[in-house]
Motif scaffolding. Structure first.
Motif, short mmCIF file in Angstrom:
data_model
loop_
_atom_site.label_atom_id
_atom_site.label_comp_id
_atom_site.label_asym_id
_atom_site.label_seq_id
_atom_site.Cartn_x
_atom_site.Cartn_y
_atom_site.Cartn_z
N LEU A 300 0.71 -1.21 0.40
CA LEU A 300 -0.30 -0.41 -0.29
C LEU A 300 1.24 1.29 -0.21
CD1 LEU A 300 -1.98 -1.60 0.27
CD2 LEU A 300 -3.48 -0.46 2.06
N PHE A 301 2.29 0.90 0.58
CA PHE A 301 3.20 2.20 1.07
C PHE A 301 3.51 2.12 -0.72
CE2 PHE A 301 7.29 3.25 0.57
CZ PHE A 301 7.39 4.76 0.79
N ASP A 302 3.98 1.71 -1.64
CA ASP A 302 4.15 1.79 -2.42
C ASP A 302 3.14 2.14 -3.86
OD1 ASP A 302 6.71 0.87 -2.35
OD2 ASP A 302 6.05 -1.79 -2.37
N ARG A 303 1.91 1.88 -3.54
CA ARG A 303 1.08 2.32 -4.21
C ARG A 303 0.57 3.71 -3.90
NH1 ARG A 303 -4.44 -0.50 -3.21
NH2 ARG A 303 -2.84 -2.53 -3.02
N PHE A 304 0.54 4.15 -2.87
CA PHE A 304 0.43 5.63 -2.88
C PHE A 304 1.29 6.03 -3.33
CE2 PHE A 304 -0.84 9.15 0.71
CZ PHE A 304 -2.60 8.89 -0.43
N SER A 305 2.20 6.35 -2.62
CA SER A 305 3.38 7.05 -2.48
C SER A 305 3.31 7.80 -3.68
CB SER A 305 4.78 6.48 -1.91
OG SER A 305 4.48 4.77 -2.30
N GLN A 306 3.69 6.64 -4.84
CA GLN A 306 3.77 7.20 -6.06
C GLN A 306 2.54 7.84 -6.66
OE1 GLN A 306 6.38 6.07 -8.88
NE2 GLN A 306 7.40 5.54 -6.62
N HIS A 307 1.16 7.56 -6.29
CA HIS A 307 0.06 8.31 -7.06
C HIS A 307 0.09 9.59 -5.69
CE1 HIS A 307 -4.07 9.56 -6.37
NE2 HIS A 307 -4.08 9.85 -5.94
N ALA A 308 0.54 9.79 -4.96
CA ALA A 308 0.69 11.01 -4.19
C ALA A 308 1.75 11.89 -5.13
CB ALA A 308 1.21 11.30 -2.99
N ILE A 309 2.50 11.20 -5.38
CA ILE A 309 4.01 11.77 -6.03
C ILE A 309 3.44 12.62 -7.40
CG2 ILE A 309 5.75 12.23 -7.54
CD1 ILE A 309 7.33 9.17 -5.36
N GLY A 310 2.30 11.52 -8.56
CA GLY A 310 1.68 12.04 -9.30
C GLY A 310 0.88 13.52 -9.32
N ILE A 311 0.38 13.87 -8.18
CA ILE A 311 -0.54 14.59 -7.63
C ILE A 311 0.31 15.51 -7.18
CG2 ILE A 311 -2.99 15.41 -5.86
CD1 ILE A 311 -3.47 13.04 -8.48
N LEU A 312 0.51 15.44 -5.96
CA LEU A 312 1.85 16.46 -5.26
C LEU A 312 2.98 17.43 -5.66
CD1 LEU A 312 0.80 15.08 -1.34
CD2 LEU A 312 -0.59 17.10 -3.20
N GLY A 313 3.48 15.85 -6.20
CA GLY A 313 5.16 16.37 -7.16
C GLY A 313 6.10 15.56 -6.42
N ARG A 314 7.09 15.29 -6.83
CA ARG A 314 8.29 14.63 -6.15
C ARG A 314 8.48 15.25 -4.61
NH1 ARG A 314 10.20 10.04 -6.50
NH2 ARG A 314 9.75 9.62 -8.57
N GLU A 315 8.95 16.65 -4.50
CA GLU A 315 9.49 17.40 -4.12
C GLU A 315 8.77 17.37 -2.59
OE1 GLU A 315 7.60 20.40 -6.52
OE2 GLU A 315 8.57 18.21 -7.03
N HIS A 316 7.03 16.85 -3.14
CA HIS A 316 6.34 17.00 -0.99
C HIS A 316 5.85 15.81 -0.69
CE1 HIS A 316 6.33 21.48 -2.70
NE2 HIS A 316 5.09 21.00 -4.37
N VAL A 317 6.50 15.29 -1.57
CA VAL A 317 6.37 13.71 -0.78
C VAL A 317 7.54 12.99 -0.09
CG1 VAL A 317 5.06 11.01 -0.91
CG2 VAL A 317 3.75 12.99 -2.14
N HIS A 318 7.22 12.58 1.46
CA HIS A 318 8.46 13.19 1.95
C HIS A 318 8.80 11.62 2.53
CE1 HIS A 318 9.18 16.88 2.56
NE2 HIS A 318 7.86 17.33 2.41
#
Length: 380
Positions: A300-318
């Protein structure tokens, strides 16, 4: 999907004005129910618990759940906000009002486009998160909620004041710590202060126990382990000219692995008893296990973090963060099914559980967008 958050902010402010403590969220539940009803959604009950859930059933095989906690804290608000608490001595100082409004927004927005969903979505409004050690998640699971609703995965978030607006933070594995409480009663022998050799000083024993637990015990644990031991209360029954015969210490221990947790529990029981025995006194330890370690499922971490990067931008997902030592009863869900929990940046000037805590309201729209897009992307 960008949403108009004005009415969700209205709900947040309404709940903030009328906070309720754990297991007393009767009016909060009513406000949630009436708000959802305006969108044709029915808040269903879980046994006799406060809160409840909304199910957006699309007849799909998989069911995902979004959880929000709805209770407040026993604090006198000092934010100066125009929507400050009207319930004296009760305040939403942990952001649960925001969590509730975000969850309501997710439910309403997904219901509006339910024909686009490829999974069923359940939105849970959970009571009593602040009521450690039982909390509200445990009775929800014990009532059979996860089983009855056939929940496959569960998601949750928490306002995080140290993160910038629009950023999130998460990690696989342990994210939030086990939170346990202990009380130590130390018994000595009273004597005149001018004749200390005739007594056994409970204050001296208590002080040594304090130092041993807070400092020495930490050095018995791998320094790379995330651990905290704090004594928050030290009370005596003494008088200025009497050798004190009784003190009470109360504290908490936080840990992020069950093995370390078990070791700390054993030593917290042993150390006070041995120190007191050396002095010729006695110590009794009462340790209350609370919420366990909240674990994020790696897939779930892998799936959600990749989604969040696509929505928020990599620099905003820690994702390179340490676990937090704050406890969270979402742990009970993570023990039953795959779970994902994350910190939602709200850029507040004061920390959680502070009577001046006030998250930036723009966080609400960002969170609703993030989660609605995520649920719409699942099951394809």
């Amino acid at each position: 999907m960008k949403v108009d958050t004005a009415r969700y902010l209205e709900l947040r402010r309404d709940i903030h004005r009328h906070p309720e403590l754990s297991n007393h969220e009767i009016e909060t539940t009513r406000r949630i129910r009436e708000f959802l009803a305006r969108d044709g959604l029915t808040l269903q009950s879980i046994g006799n618990l406060n809160g409840g859930f909304v199910r957006i059933d699309c007849g799909k095989e998989k069911t995902l759940c979004m959880r929000a906690d709805i209770d407040a804290l026993p604090l006198i608000e000092n934010t100066g906000a125009p929507f400050a608490s009207q319930n004296q001595g009760v305040m939403h100082a942990c952001g649960h009002d925001m969590h509730t409004a975000i969850a309501a927004g997710i439910a309403c927005e997904l219901n509006r486009v339910k024909e686009q969903l490829n999974c069923n979505v359940v939105v849970l409004f959970q009571p009593a998160e602040e009521s450690n050690p039982v909390g509200g998640a445990r009775p929800v699971t014990e009532a059979g909620f996860l089983r009855d609703q056939k929940i496959d995965e569960i998601y949750g978030l928490h306002m995080w004041p140290s993160l910038p607006l629009g950023d999130i933070a998460l990690r696989p594995g342990p994210l939030m710590a086990a939170s346990d409480r202990f009380t130590i009663e130390v018994y000595g022998t009273a004597a005149h202060a001018a004749e200390p050799h005739l007594g056994v000083d409970a204050i001296a024993m208590g002080a040594e126990i304090d130092c041993a637990l807070v400092q020495k015990l930490r050095r018995e644990v791998d320094p790379f382990e995330t651990v905290a031991i704090s004594i928050g209360s030290f009370q005596s029954t003494g008088r200025y000219n009497v050798v004190c015969d009784h003190v009470t210490l109360q504290g908490t221990v936080r840990s992020t692995s069950e093995e370390t947790r078990a070791y700390l529990h054993r030593r917290i029981r042993e150390i006070p008893e041995k120190i007191a025995a050396v002095y010729g006194g006695r110590a009794e330890v009462d340790l209350h296990p609370g919420y366990g370690v909240l674990q994020n499922a790696p897939d779930l971490f892998d799936r959600f973090s990749q989604h969040a990067i696509g929505i928020l931008g990599r620099e905003h997902v820690h994702t390179d963060i340490h676990p937090s030592l704050i406890g969270e009863d979402f742990y009970y869900f993570s023990q039953q099914i795959p779970a994902l929990y994350f910190h939602m940046g709200c850029q507040a000037d004061h920390p959680l559980h502070n009577n001046c805590f006030l998250p930036k309201e723009e966080t609400l729209g960002i969170a609703v967008d993030l989660m609605t897009e995520y649920f719409l992307s699942q099951g394809k």
